[in-house]
Design an enzyme around this catalytic site. Structure first.
Site, PDB file in Angstrom:
ATOM      1  N   GLY A  10       0.841  -1.187   0.000  1.00  0.00           N
ATOM      2  CA  GLY A  10       0.000   0.000   0.000  1.00  0.00           C
ATOM      3  C   GLY A  10       0.874   1.235   0.000  1.00  0.00           C
ATOM      4  O   GLY A  10       1.663   1.452   0.928  1.00  0.00           O
ATOM      5  N   SER A  12       0.784   5.243   0.001  1.00  0.00           N
ATOM      6  CA  SER A  12      -0.146   6.342   0.297  1.00  0.00           C
ATOM      7  C   SER A  12       0.302   7.682  -0.262  1.00  0.00           C
ATOM      8  O   SER A  12      -0.454   8.651  -0.231  1.00  0.00           O
ATOM      9  CB  SER A  12      -0.291   6.476   1.812  1.00  0.00           C
ATOM     10  OG  SER A  12       0.953   6.887   2.376  1.00  0.00           O
ATOM     11  N   CYS A 101     -10.342   0.994  10.155  1.00  0.00           N
ATOM     12  CA  CYS A 101      -9.835   1.084   8.784  1.00  0.00           C
ATOM     13  C   CYS A 101      -8.787   0.006   8.525  1.00  0.00           C
ATOM     14  O   CYS A 101      -8.790  -0.636   7.468  1.00  0.00           O
ATOM     15  CB  CYS A 101      -9.244   2.467   8.530  1.00  0.00           C
ATOM     16  SG  CYS A 101      -8.580   2.662   6.858  1.00  0.00           S
ATOM     17  N   CYS A 198      -8.416  11.081   6.104  1.00  0.00           N
ATOM     18  CA  CYS A 198      -8.644  12.004   4.993  1.00  0.00           C
ATOM     19  C   CYS A 198      -9.939  12.783   5.149  1.00  0.00           C
ATOM     20  O   CYS A 198      -9.989  13.969   4.893  1.00  0.00           O
ATOM     21  CB  CYS A 198      -8.660  11.239   3.672  1.00  0.00           C
ATOM     22  SG  CYS A 198      -9.008  12.273   2.236  1.00  0.00           S
TER      23      CYS A 198
END
Length: 367
Positions: A10, A12, A101, A198
């Site tokens: 991942g 970001s 999350c 976010c």
């Protein structure tokens, strides 16, 4: 020559995941970057940096020499994380969406997508470690850099998830990560660390919640029942909160030297829509001898036996001595050796045995 293991990481757009991608490639893995878009309601606003993050992630992938693709998990995030976030706040609790999350998006939706891409393993830029014990089970450990350790946010990971996960940064300090980014001339080497979620970013938190939650003003009282004002809605306050309570001008008890103690949010009476505030950091209403937690999740698959352990009831907290008094099903009770300050329903209580993160649960109530 044996085939390289494929790792989907991942990415970001931040420094941590960028350096982690480079490290994996240096270690000989076949590395593919995956940029996750988890929010899109207002991602063109000044508060959400998704577009710039994608540009940064793609630029880093080019420098490091790995392929990268973007995947949209916004629908899954809204359904599995944001909806729960709102439910908790509406109920007067203070949730930690980062924990959810990780469990529902980064190590479930992302992991599933990576496996469909043919990955052998996934990786992230989290500061934590995975170790396979002699018995064959996988353990979640704190990062070597204690100031950046993120095992608290990862405590809901299970054996299947950990068996497929790498944390390249777990063994090195953050300062070294920054130095590596500069040495490699990564385009985001000077980028500030993310401030969090976010969908909130740097925006005024109360204004954001106002868009999604119904709220009802009610009385604000002292511990003796005296009404001293009106709160704007219990969802907008958290236990231990000092600033933004809205009690300007409230007369404070003065100490002998003329100073006065600050005011804190101490209790929420949901049934009567009443907020209680107290004066002084060490007021008894702010201290808890123990807690009970629900939605327990144990890394090993089952609760540790009753006994002496350590716990965190919030991320930025030193480990505190505790005992598991009772653990049954998805619930457990903890008692603390020393009373703990502002234990907050909705937050996670995470248990440790030394550097080993055992798991934890959502704080239901304190006592």
């Amino acid at each position: 020559m044996s085939k390289k293991k494929k790792v989907v990481i991942g990415m970001s757009g931040g420094v941590d995941s960028s350096v982690a991608a480079w490290m994996l490639k240096e270690q000989g893995y076949d590395v593919v970057g995956l940029f996750m878009k988890n929010w899109e309601d207002d991602d063109d606003s000044e508060y959400c940096s998704t577009r710039q993050d994608w540009i940064d992630a793609a630029s880093v992938a080019d420098v490091v020499g790995v392929d990268i693709e973007a995947v949209n998990f916004a629908a899954e995030y809204k359904d599995r994380v944001f909806a729960e976030f709102l439910r908790e706040y509406q109920a007067g609790r203070t949730p930690n969406p980062d924990v959810l999350c990780n469990a529902e998006i980064k190590f479930k939706a992302f992991l599933d997508h990576a496996m469909h891409l043919g990955a052998d393993l996934i990786a992230t830029g989290h500061y934590a470690r995975v170790r396979q014990a002699p018995a064959g089970n996988f353990e979640l450990l704190k990062a070597v850099d204690a100031t950046k350790d993120q095992s608290y946010f990862l405590h809901r990971l299970n054996q299947a998830q950990l068996s497929k996960t790498l944390f390249p940064l777990g063994e090195i300090p953050k300062t070294e990560v920054r130095l590596l980014a500069e040495k490699l001339k990564l385009p985001n080497a000077a980028k500030k660390d993310s401030t969090g979620i976010c969908f909130i970013g740097e925006r005024p938190f109360r204004d954001f919640l106002n868009r999604y939650l119904s709220y009802k003003p009610g009385p604000m009282k002292l511990d003796d029942g005296t009404v001293v004002g009106e709160h704007v809605g219990l969802s907008f306050y958290t236990l231990g909160q000092r600033k933004g309570i809205g009690i300007g001008g409230l007369k404070s008890h003065r100490n002998a030297d003329g100073t006065s103690e600050p005011w804190f949010v101490a209790r929420k009476d949901i049934d009567n829509n009443t907020l209680y505030i107290v004066q002084g950091h060490d007021h008894p209403w702010l201290l808890s001898a123990g807690l009970d937690a629900a939605q327990a999740s144990w890394v090993a698959g089952s609760a540790p036996p009753a006994g002496d352990l350590f716990a965190k009831t919030r991320y930025r907290q030193a480990d505190v001595a505790c005992r598991i008094v009772d653990a049954e099903g998805e619930r457990f009770d903890l008692s603390f050796t020393d009373a703990q300050w502002a234990v907050t329903p909705g937050q996670s209580a995470v248990l440790y045995d030394g550097d080993v993160c055992l798991g934890g649960g959502i704080i239901n109530s304190r006592r």
